[in-house]
Design a protein around this motif. Sequence first.
Motif, PDB file in Angstrom:
ATOM      1  N   ASP A   2       0.833  -1.202   0.000  1.00 44.37           N
ATOM      2  CA  ASP A   2       0.000   0.000   0.000  1.00 44.37           C
ATOM      3  C   ASP A   2       0.866   1.250   0.000  1.00 44.37           C
ATOM      4  O   ASP A   2       1.925   1.290   0.610  1.00 44.37           O
ATOM      5  CB  ASP A   2      -0.902   0.029   1.235  1.00 44.37           C
ATOM      6  N   PRO A   5      -0.375   7.455   2.716  1.00 46.75           N
ATOM      7  CA  PRO A   5      -1.286   8.557   2.386  1.00 46.75           C
ATOM      8  C   PRO A   5      -0.521   9.862   2.213  1.00 46.75           C
ATOM      9  O   PRO A   5       0.574  10.045   2.755  1.00 46.75           O
ATOM     10  CB  PRO A   5      -2.229   8.626   3.580  1.00 46.75           C
ATOM     11  N   GLY A  76      -7.910   4.917   1.947  1.00 50.42           N
ATOM     12  CA  GLY A  76      -8.162   5.386   0.594  1.00 50.42           C
ATOM     13  C   GLY A  76      -9.622   5.366   0.206  1.00 50.42           C
ATOM     14  O   GLY A  76      -9.958   5.246  -0.971  1.00 50.42           O
TER      15      GLY A  76
END
Length: 105
Positions: A2, A5, A76
């Motif tokens: 991942d 952010p 997300g």
Amino acid sequence: MDEAPDPRYLLANERTLLAYERTAIGLMVAAVGALNLLEGIWPNVALGIALLLASAMTAGVGWYRYRQAERAIREGTDLPHGFGAQLVVLAVIAIIVVVALTVLV
């Protein structure tokens, strides 16, 4: 793996939390002033209590909203619809009514 952010979103979320907390502190200071500086008649006591409740509610709503946004940013996903701003506005309107009572009594 991942992606991390975007830090700008995380920092904006923190700034929003701090704005809620600043508002809560301001309401608490007003409550302390109302309870300690005004005469102890019931409308003034009601104003102080209303300000304290609004302060606690604002701090709690800010923290809850912060956690919701933090989770959505990290996963997300879309931000969930919030109700915090509406609650704070309703609390301020209620305080305005209580202030009007203190002026009229």
